[in-house]
Design a protein around this motif. Structure first.
Motif, PDB file in Angstrom:
ATOM      1  N   SER A 112       0.659  -1.310   0.016  1.00 20.11           N
ATOM      2  CA  SER A 112       0.258   0.067   0.020  1.00 20.11           C
ATOM      3  C   SER A 112       0.940   1.239   0.026  1.00 20.11           C
ATOM      4  N   TRP A 167       1.169   4.802   1.199  1.00 22.66           N
ATOM      5  CA  TRP A 167       0.331   5.724   2.320  1.00 22.66           C
ATOM      6  C   TRP A 167       0.670   7.118   2.346  1.00 22.66           C
ATOM      7  N   ASP A 218      -0.255  -4.052   3.975  1.00 20.59           N
ATOM      8  CA  ASP A 218      -1.458  -3.049   4.016  1.00 20.59           C
ATOM      9  C   ASP A 218      -1.438  -2.589   5.387  1.00 20.59           C
ATOM     10  N   PHE A 219      -0.630  -2.951   6.293  1.00 20.99           N
ATOM     11  CA  PHE A 219      -0.781  -2.695   7.694  1.00 20.99           C
ATOM     12  C   PHE A 219       0.329  -1.460   7.922  1.00 20.99           C
ATOM     13  N   LEU A 275      -2.224   0.894  15.367  1.00 23.92           N
ATOM     14  CA  LEU A 275      -2.225   0.261  14.152  1.00 23.92           C
ATOM     15  C   LEU A 275      -3.388   0.468  13.087  1.00 23.92           C
ATOM     16  N   GLU A 276      -2.870   0.422  11.857  1.00 28.01           N
ATOM     17  CA  GLU A 276      -3.642   1.145  10.719  1.00 28.01           C
ATOM     18  C   GLU A 276      -3.597   0.126   9.672  1.00 28.01           C
ATOM     19  N   TYR A 277      -4.883  -0.181   9.130  1.00 29.00           N
ATOM     20  CA  TYR A 277      -4.982  -1.298   8.093  1.00 29.00           C
ATOM     21  C   TYR A 277      -5.532  -0.412   6.819  1.00 29.00           C
ATOM     22  N   LYS A 278      -4.915  -0.369   5.723  1.00 33.08           N
ATOM     23  CA  LYS A 278      -5.507  -0.179   4.286  1.00 33.08           C
ATOM     24  C   LYS A 278      -6.526  -0.952   3.807  1.00 33.08           C
ATOM     25  N   ALA A 279      -7.815  -0.609   4.015  1.00 35.20           N
ATOM     26  CA  ALA A 279      -8.872  -1.438   3.694  1.00 35.20           C
ATOM     27  C   ALA A 279      -9.001  -1.508   2.109  1.00 35.20           C
ATOM     28  N   SER A 309      -8.577   3.677   5.070  1.00 35.52           N
ATOM     29  CA  SER A 309      -7.738   3.004   5.904  1.00 35.52           C
ATOM     30  C   SER A 309      -8.760   3.061   7.450  1.00 35.52           C
ATOM     31  N   LYS A 333      -8.150   2.376  11.982  1.00 36.78           N
ATOM     32  CA  LYS A 333      -7.118   2.272  12.774  1.00 36.78           C
ATOM     33  C   LYS A 333      -7.647   2.254  14.204  1.00 36.78           C
TER      34      LYS A 333
END
Length: 227
Positions: free
Chosen positions: A31, A33, A135-136, A174-178, A183, A185
Protein backbone atom coordinates in the motif's frame (compact mmCIF):
# COMPACT_ATOMS: atom_id res chain seq x y z
CA UNK A 1 15.75 -41.48 -31.81
CA UNK A 2 12.05 -41.32 -30.98
CA UNK A 3 12.83 -41.97 -27.32
CA UNK A 4 15.40 -39.16 -27.32
CA UNK A 5 12.93 -36.75 -28.94
CA UNK A 6 10.22 -37.70 -26.42
CA UNK A 7 12.58 -37.22 -23.47
CA UNK A 8 13.66 -33.82 -24.78
CA UNK A 9 10.04 -32.75 -25.13
CA UNK A 10 9.17 -33.82 -21.57
CA UNK A 11 12.20 -31.96 -20.17
CA UNK A 12 11.24 -28.82 -22.07
CA UNK A 13 7.68 -28.93 -20.71
CA UNK A 14 8.90 -29.46 -17.13
CA UNK A 15 11.37 -26.59 -17.45
CA UNK A 16 8.75 -24.10 -18.65
CA UNK A 17 5.97 -25.15 -16.24
CA UNK A 18 7.25 -23.24 -13.13
CA UNK A 19 7.74 -20.11 -15.23
CA UNK A 20 4.18 -20.30 -16.50
CA UNK A 21 2.78 -20.83 -13.01
CA UNK A 22 4.79 -17.91 -11.64
CA UNK A 23 3.47 -15.70 -14.41
CA UNK A 24 -0.12 -16.61 -13.47
CA UNK A 25 0.33 -15.46 -9.83
CA UNK A 26 -0.31 -11.74 -9.26
CA UNK A 27 1.44 -10.23 -6.26
CA UNK A 28 -0.38 -7.19 -4.91
CA UNK A 29 1.95 -4.23 -4.42
CA UNK A 30 2.42 -2.79 -0.93
CA UNK A 31 0.00 0.00 0.00
CA UNK A 32 1.04 3.56 -0.70
CA UNK A 33 0.52 5.68 2.43
CA UNK A 34 1.69 8.98 0.93
CA UNK A 35 -0.92 11.73 0.79
CA UNK A 36 -3.38 13.84 2.74
CA UNK A 37 -6.41 12.42 4.52
CA UNK A 38 -9.54 13.31 6.47
CA UNK A 39 -11.08 11.04 9.06
CA UNK A 40 -13.36 10.46 12.02
CA UNK A 41 -12.61 8.93 15.44
CA UNK A 42 -14.68 7.63 18.34
CA UNK A 43 -13.51 6.25 21.65
CA UNK A 44 -13.46 6.21 25.44
CA UNK A 45 -11.49 8.45 27.77
CA UNK A 46 -10.51 8.65 31.44
CA UNK A 47 -9.36 12.00 32.90
CA UNK A 48 -7.65 11.94 36.31
CA UNK A 49 -7.44 14.80 38.82
CA UNK A 50 -6.19 15.70 42.30
CA UNK A 51 -7.94 18.01 44.80
CA UNK A 52 -6.00 20.13 47.35
CA UNK A 53 -8.32 21.05 50.26
CA UNK A 54 -6.50 23.31 52.73
CA UNK A 55 -9.31 24.24 55.13
CA UNK A 56 -11.56 21.16 55.09
CA UNK A 57 -14.55 22.77 53.37
CA UNK A 58 -14.58 20.16 50.61
CA UNK A 59 -15.79 16.65 51.29
CA UNK A 60 -13.59 13.80 50.14
CA UNK A 61 -13.92 13.51 46.37
CA UNK A 62 -16.63 11.12 45.25
CA UNK A 63 -14.48 10.31 42.23
CA UNK A 64 -10.91 10.91 41.21
CA UNK A 65 -11.58 10.67 37.49
CA UNK A 66 -14.02 11.70 34.80
CA UNK A 67 -14.92 8.99 32.30
CA UNK A 68 -17.01 8.87 29.15
CA UNK A 69 -17.18 8.81 25.38
CA UNK A 70 -15.70 11.17 22.82
CA UNK A 71 -15.78 11.51 19.05
CA UNK A 72 -14.48 13.90 16.45
CA UNK A 73 -12.57 14.55 13.24
CA UNK A 74 -8.95 14.23 12.11
CA UNK A 75 -6.85 15.70 9.33
CA UNK A 76 -3.33 14.67 8.42
CA UNK A 77 -0.63 13.97 5.87
CA UNK A 78 1.70 10.98 5.39
CA UNK A 79 4.91 10.67 3.40
CA UNK A 80 6.32 7.20 2.77
CA UNK A 81 10.01 6.39 2.37
CA UNK A 82 10.23 2.68 1.54
CA UNK A 83 8.67 1.06 4.62
CA UNK A 84 8.98 4.13 6.86
CA UNK A 85 5.98 6.49 7.00
CA UNK A 86 6.39 10.03 8.33
CA UNK A 87 3.30 12.06 9.11
CA UNK A 88 1.56 14.84 10.98
CA UNK A 89 -1.99 14.71 12.32
CA UNK A 90 -4.41 17.04 14.11
CA UNK A 91 -7.69 16.01 15.69
CA UNK A 92 -10.56 17.60 17.60
CA UNK A 93 -13.16 15.66 19.57
CA UNK A 94 -16.33 16.58 21.39
CA UNK A 95 -16.19 14.81 24.74
CA UNK A 96 -18.71 13.75 27.36
CA UNK A 97 -16.60 12.87 30.41
CA UNK A 98 -17.91 13.61 33.90
CA UNK A 99 -17.19 12.95 37.57
CA UNK A 100 -17.80 14.46 41.02
CA UNK A 101 -14.97 16.41 42.68
CA UNK A 102 -16.65 16.44 46.14
CA UNK A 103 -19.30 18.18 48.24
CA UNK A 104 -18.77 21.86 48.90
CA UNK A 105 -19.35 23.21 52.43
CA UNK A 106 -19.02 26.82 51.33
CA UNK A 107 -21.47 29.70 51.09
CA UNK A 108 -25.03 28.44 50.74
CA UNK A 109 -23.95 25.09 49.26
CA UNK A 110 -24.70 21.88 51.10
CA UNK A 111 -22.15 19.07 51.15
CA UNK A 112 -24.79 16.69 49.79
CA UNK A 113 -24.44 18.52 46.47
CA UNK A 114 -21.17 17.62 44.74
CA UNK A 115 -19.13 19.85 42.52
CA UNK A 116 -19.19 18.21 39.12
CA UNK A 117 -16.32 18.32 36.64
CA UNK A 118 -17.10 17.74 32.97
CA UNK A 119 -14.75 17.54 30.00
CA UNK A 120 -16.36 18.76 26.79
CA UNK A 121 -13.50 18.90 24.27
CA UNK A 122 -10.15 17.23 23.58
CA UNK A 123 -7.67 17.97 20.79
CA UNK A 124 -4.13 17.07 19.75
CA UNK A 125 -1.50 18.02 17.17
CA UNK A 126 1.02 15.19 16.75
CA UNK A 127 3.85 13.96 14.61
CA UNK A 128 3.63 10.31 13.55
CA UNK A 129 6.29 7.73 12.75
CA UNK A 130 5.12 4.49 11.20
CA UNK A 131 6.40 1.28 9.67
CA UNK A 132 4.44 -0.24 6.78
CA UNK A 133 4.09 -4.00 6.42
CA UNK A 134 1.98 -4.74 3.38
CA UNK A 135 -1.46 -3.24 4.00
CA UNK A 136 -0.73 -2.65 7.69
CA UNK A 137 1.12 0.16 9.43
CA UNK A 138 2.20 0.26 13.06
CA UNK A 139 2.88 3.77 14.33
CA UNK A 140 3.84 5.90 17.27
CA UNK A 141 2.81 9.52 17.75
CA UNK A 142 3.59 12.44 20.02
CA UNK A 143 2.87 16.15 20.34
CA UNK A 144 0.61 18.71 22.02
CA UNK A 145 -2.70 18.11 23.80
CA UNK A 146 -5.60 20.39 24.74
CA UNK A 147 -8.57 19.83 27.06
CA UNK A 148 -11.62 21.98 27.84
CA UNK A 149 -13.33 21.31 31.17
CA UNK A 150 -16.23 22.81 33.09
CA UNK A 151 -16.85 22.87 36.85
CA UNK A 152 -20.51 23.27 37.77
CA UNK A 153 -22.13 24.16 41.12
CA UNK A 154 -25.70 23.10 41.98
CA UNK A 155 -26.93 26.45 43.27
CA UNK A 156 -30.03 28.24 42.08
CA UNK A 157 -28.07 30.15 39.47
CA UNK A 158 -26.42 27.06 38.02
CA UNK A 159 -22.94 28.61 38.19
CA UNK A 160 -20.39 27.20 35.77
CA UNK A 161 -16.64 27.77 35.54
CA UNK A 162 -14.68 26.96 32.39
CA UNK A 163 -11.04 25.85 32.35
CA UNK A 164 -8.60 25.22 29.50
CA UNK A 165 -5.57 22.95 29.87
CA UNK A 166 -2.52 22.38 27.66
CA UNK A 167 -0.04 19.54 27.85
CA UNK A 168 1.70 16.81 25.87
CA UNK A 169 0.65 13.45 24.50
CA UNK A 170 2.20 10.16 23.39
CA UNK A 171 0.52 7.18 21.76
CA UNK A 172 0.71 4.20 19.45
CA UNK A 173 -1.59 2.32 17.14
CA UNK A 174 -2.22 0.04 14.17
CA UNK A 175 -3.71 1.12 10.84
CA UNK A 176 -4.99 -1.08 8.01
CA UNK A 177 -5.42 -0.04 4.38
CA UNK A 178 -8.84 -1.51 3.62
CA UNK A 179 -9.01 -0.01 0.12
CA UNK A 180 -6.81 2.26 -1.96
CA UNK A 181 -8.38 5.38 -0.41
CA UNK A 182 -9.70 4.16 2.96
CA UNK A 183 -7.96 2.94 6.10
CA UNK A 184 -9.17 1.94 9.55
CA UNK A 185 -7.16 2.32 12.75
CA UNK A 186 -7.08 1.63 16.48
CA UNK A 187 -4.90 3.66 18.82
CA UNK A 188 -4.09 4.48 22.43
CA UNK A 189 -3.22 7.99 23.64
CA UNK A 190 -1.73 9.18 26.91
CA UNK A 191 -2.00 12.90 27.66
CA UNK A 192 -0.38 14.75 30.56
CA UNK A 193 -1.62 18.17 31.71
CA UNK A 194 -0.46 18.55 35.35
CA UNK A 195 -2.13 21.95 35.59
CA UNK A 196 -3.56 23.51 38.78
CA UNK A 197 -6.72 25.60 39.01
CA UNK A 198 -7.68 27.75 42.00
CA UNK A 199 -11.11 27.11 43.57
CA UNK A 200 -11.34 30.43 45.43
CA UNK A 201 -13.80 31.86 42.89
CA UNK A 202 -15.93 28.75 43.17
CA UNK A 203 -15.93 28.76 46.99
CA UNK A 204 -16.22 32.55 47.28
CA UNK A 205 -13.20 32.61 49.56
CA UNK A 206 -9.42 32.88 49.66
CA UNK A 207 -8.15 29.66 51.23
CA UNK A 208 -6.10 28.41 48.29
CA UNK A 209 -8.12 25.24 47.59
CA UNK A 210 -7.38 23.91 44.11
CA UNK A 211 -7.75 20.99 41.78
CA UNK A 212 -5.33 19.83 39.13
CA UNK A 213 -5.88 17.93 35.92
CA UNK A 214 -3.21 15.24 36.05
CA UNK A 215 -3.37 12.96 33.03
CA UNK A 216 -5.68 11.22 30.62
CA UNK A 217 -6.00 7.86 28.86
CA UNK A 218 -7.83 7.48 25.54
CA UNK A 219 -8.62 4.35 23.52
CA UNK A 220 -10.27 4.97 20.17
CA UNK A 221 -10.86 3.74 16.66
CA UNK A 222 -11.13 5.65 13.43
CA UNK A 223 -11.58 5.74 9.68
CA UNK A 224 -9.44 7.82 7.29
CA UNK A 225 -10.19 8.75 3.68
CA UNK A 226 -7.09 9.70 1.68
CA UNK A 227 -7.02 11.97 -1.36
Amino acid sequence: MKRLLLASTVLAVLATAPTAKAADVEYAPESDWTGAYLGAVIGYGSLNWTVEDYDGDLDSPADDEATGMMGGVTIGYNYQLDSVVLGVEADYSIASLSGDIGGCQCGDFDSDWPLQLEMDAFATVRGRLGYAIGDFMIFGAGGLAYASTELSIPDEDGAEYDYESYGWTLGAGLEYKATENMSIKAEYLYANFDEDFNLDDVEDGDDGDSFSLDDMHVVRGGVNISF
